[in-house]
Design a protein around this motif. Structure first.
Motif, PDB file in Angstrom:
ATOM      1  N   ARG A  23       0.827  -1.204   0.000  1.00 46.47           N
ATOM      2  CA  ARG A  23       0.000   0.000   0.000  1.00 46.47           C
ATOM      3  C   ARG A  23       0.862   1.254   0.000  1.00 46.47           C
ATOM      4  O   ARG A  23       1.823   1.366   0.767  1.00 46.47           O
ATOM      5  CB  ARG A  23      -0.932   0.010   1.215  1.00 46.47           C
ATOM      6  N   LEU A  24       0.483   2.184  -0.871  1.00 45.58           N
ATOM      7  CA  LEU A  24       1.175   3.467  -0.935  1.00 45.58           C
ATOM      8  C   LEU A  24       0.631   4.366   0.161  1.00 45.58           C
ATOM      9  O   LEU A  24      -0.564   4.659   0.201  1.00 45.58           O
ATOM     10  CB  LEU A  24       0.940   4.104  -2.312  1.00 45.58           C
ATOM     11  N   ARG A  25       1.491   4.829   1.076  1.00 41.69           N
ATOM     12  CA  ARG A  25       1.036   5.658   2.193  1.00 41.69           C
ATOM     13  C   ARG A  25       1.413   7.128   2.029  1.00 41.69           C
ATOM     14  O   ARG A  25       0.838   7.990   2.653  1.00 41.69           O
ATOM     15  CB  ARG A  25       1.604   5.117   3.504  1.00 41.69           C
ATOM     16  N   LEU A  26       2.413   7.405   1.210  1.00 40.84           N
ATOM     17  CA  LEU A  26       2.836   8.801   1.012  1.00 40.84           C
ATOM     18  C   LEU A  26       3.553   8.890  -0.330  1.00 40.84           C
ATOM     19  O   LEU A  26       4.300   7.972  -0.710  1.00 40.84           O
ATOM     20  CB  LEU A  26       3.782   9.243   2.133  1.00 40.84           C
ATOM     21  N   PHE A  27       3.311  10.001  -1.041  1.00 36.55           N
ATOM     22  CA  PHE A  27       4.013  10.239  -2.304  1.00 36.55           C
ATOM     23  C   PHE A  27       4.401  11.707  -2.347  1.00 36.55           C
ATOM     24  O   PHE A  27       3.581  12.582  -2.080  1.00 36.55           O
ATOM     25  CB  PHE A  27       3.125   9.890  -3.501  1.00 36.55           C
ATOM     26  N   ARG A  28       5.657  11.987  -2.687  1.00 40.73           N
ATOM     27  CA  ARG A  28       6.133  13.360  -2.809  1.00 40.73           C
ATOM     28  C   ARG A  28       6.948  13.469  -4.094  1.00 40.73           C
ATOM     29  O   ARG A  28       7.654  12.521  -4.478  1.00 40.73           O
ATOM     30  CB  ARG A  28       7.013  13.763  -1.615  1.00 40.73           C
ATOM     31  N   CYS A  29       6.865  14.614  -4.753  1.00 38.58           N
ATOM     32  CA  CYS A  29       7.657  14.836  -5.965  1.00 38.58           C
ATOM     33  C   CYS A  29       8.163  16.265  -5.926  1.00 38.58           C
ATOM     34  O   CYS A  29       7.364  17.208  -5.838  1.00 38.58           O
ATOM     35  CB  CYS A  29       6.810  14.587  -7.213  1.00 38.58           C
ATOM     36  N   VAL A  30       9.483  16.433  -5.974  1.00 38.20           N
ATOM     37  CA  VAL A  30      10.082  17.764  -5.873  1.00 38.20           C
ATOM     38  C   VAL A  30      11.157  17.908  -6.939  1.00 38.20           C
ATOM     39  O   VAL A  30      11.740  16.923  -7.404  1.00 38.20           O
ATOM     40  CB  VAL A  30      10.700  18.000  -4.476  1.00 38.20           C
ATOM     41  N   GLN A  31      11.407  19.139  -7.309  1.00 35.13           N
ATOM     42  CA  GLN A  31      12.519  19.438  -8.194  1.00 35.13           C
ATOM     43  C   GLN A  31      13.714  19.885  -7.353  1.00 35.13           C
ATOM     44  O   GLN A  31      13.571  20.722  -6.456  1.00 35.13           O
ATOM     45  CB  GLN A  31      12.126  20.511  -9.202  1.00 35.13           C
ATOM     46  N   LEU A  32      14.883  19.326  -7.651  1.00 31.10           N
ATOM     47  CA  LEU A  32      16.083  19.611  -6.884  1.00 31.10           C
ATOM     48  C   LEU A  32      16.871  20.742  -7.522  1.00 31.10           C
ATOM     49  O   LEU A  32      16.859  20.933  -8.735  1.00 31.10           O
ATOM     50  CB  LEU A  32      16.954  18.349  -6.804  1.00 31.10           C
ATOM     51  N   GLY A  33      17.571  21.479  -6.675  1.00 28.18           N
ATOM     52  CA  GLY A  33      18.413  22.559  -7.161  1.00 28.18           C
ATOM     53  C   GLY A  33      19.863  22.117  -7.319  1.00 28.18           C
ATOM     54  O   GLY A  33      20.171  20.930  -7.476  1.00 28.18           O
ATOM     55  N   GLU A  34      20.766  23.067  -7.206  1.00 28.86           N
ATOM     56  CA  GLU A  34      22.181  22.765  -7.414  1.00 28.86           C
ATOM     57  C   GLU A  34      22.740  21.874  -6.303  1.00 28.86           C
ATOM     58  O   GLU A  34      23.569  21.007  -6.555  1.00 28.86           O
ATOM     59  CB  GLU A  34      22.980  24.071  -7.495  1.00 28.86           C
ATOM     60  N   ASP A  35      22.301  22.104  -5.041  1.00 28.84           N
ATOM     61  CA  ASP A  35      22.753  21.254  -3.931  1.00 28.84           C
ATOM     62  C   ASP A  35      21.837  20.037  -3.845  1.00 28.84           C
ATOM     63  O   ASP A  35      21.170  19.801  -2.830  1.00 28.84           O
ATOM     64  CB  ASP A  35      22.729  22.048  -2.620  1.00 28.84           C
TER      65      ASP A  35
END
Length: 303
Positions: A213-225
């Motif tokens: 079961r999927l309990r959490l999903f996050r999607c972010v764009q990363l920067g230089e660090d």
């Protein structure tokens, strides 16, 4: 993933003839009956992934890549069924919890639209919404509902060139969700709960799984660090697992690392103190731009 199998059985049974994964770099694709990985590049800058607006900066270049991947002549003379895997950052995925959830699909979609209308960064009335309920197995009557929302304009501009090339995309998903079917490269093979981190270019998608079961999903764009930013996202996800599930994550699985990022695995192993490993595919090592495709093919084999 059980929920992926069930959703697939509703819309694409028997399996489609081909599967295509789109990224800003190109289109990874394969037939499903006798899988063979193929790749068609997309010119740099022709596609810019965003959840807010049309992703096509050069529509003709993208359409030409789709035509090249779809085949020509006899192959396009009849409409074929296909699965389409979109980039993670073009949609919003969340897991909503409900005390009760209606059985009728139309009522489910209406309820989900109402819950997400204030959290998606675009007009919910102009969006494609899909959901899948996951009953909990802890004796609770609460239901977790995986919800995916895509701006209608974004989705239509991805799908239109495939329709023009003679393909009917009856199954559409995101790369990170399809990649959840990839098994870990090392033990523990069935650790739960576990975190799956998928990188594709500068985008990080993180899934928290409790059994299937999927309990959490996050999607972010990363920067230089990007290492520090990715580590911070993973740390908060691991803390969420302890707070919400009452136990530490048993493992961290990682896919999509570039060659110069492979050193992140031992660093995360030391940082978090849990097993950290890659994933594997039967047809090859998952890359930042084909992990969803390989995961989808893996799910067909194990269905």
């Amino acid at each position: 993933m059980h929920w992926l199998h069930r959703l697939k059985s509703l819309v694409a049974d028997p399996p489609p003839e081909a599967v295509f994964e789109v990224s800003a770099r190109g289109i990874a694709w394969s037939p499903t009956r006798h899988p063979q990985l193929q790749w068609t590049p997309i010119p740099e800058g022709a596609l810019q992934v965003s959840p807010l607006e049309n992703n096509m900066r050069d529509p003709e270049a993208f359409a030409a890549a789709v035509r090249a991947a779809a085949g020509n002549g006899e192959a396009r003379s009849r409409r074929r069924r296909a699965a389409l895997i979109l980039p993670d950052f073009c949609a919003r995925v969340t897991v909503l919890d409900f005390d009760s959830f209606p059985a009728e699909p139309e009522e489910q979609i209406q309820l989900v639209r109402f819950r997400v209308r204030r959290v998606v960064p675009f007009d919910i009335e102009n969006a494609v919404v899909a959901c899948y309920p996951q009953p909990r197995h802890d004796g609770s009557r609460r239901i977790d509902v995986v919800t995916a929302v895509v701006n209608m304009d974004v989705a239509s501009h991805y799908e239109a060139p495939f329709r023009a090339a003679g393909l009917h995309c009856g199954f559409v998903t995101l790369s990170a969700l399809a990649a959840l079917s990839l098994p870990p490269a090392e033990e523990p093979f069935h650790a739960s709960p576990r975190v799956v981190a998928k990188l594709s270019g500068g985008t990080l998608a993180v899934s928290l799984l409790e059994d299937a079961r999927l309990r959490l999903f996050r999607c972010v764009q990363l920067g230089e660090d990007s290492f520090d930013e990715a580590t911070a996202v993973l740390a908060t996800t691991l803390a969420y697992a302890e707070d919400e599930l009452g136990q530490r994550a048993a493992a961290l699985q990682v896919c999509g690392l570039a060659r110069d990022q492979l050193g992140w695995i031992p660093r995360w192993r030391g940082e978090f103190g849990i097993p950290v490993c890659g994933v594997r595919g039967r047809l090859g090592e998952p890359s930042p731009f084909n992990a969803g495709l390989l995961g989808y093919l893996e799910s067909l084999e194990s269905a």
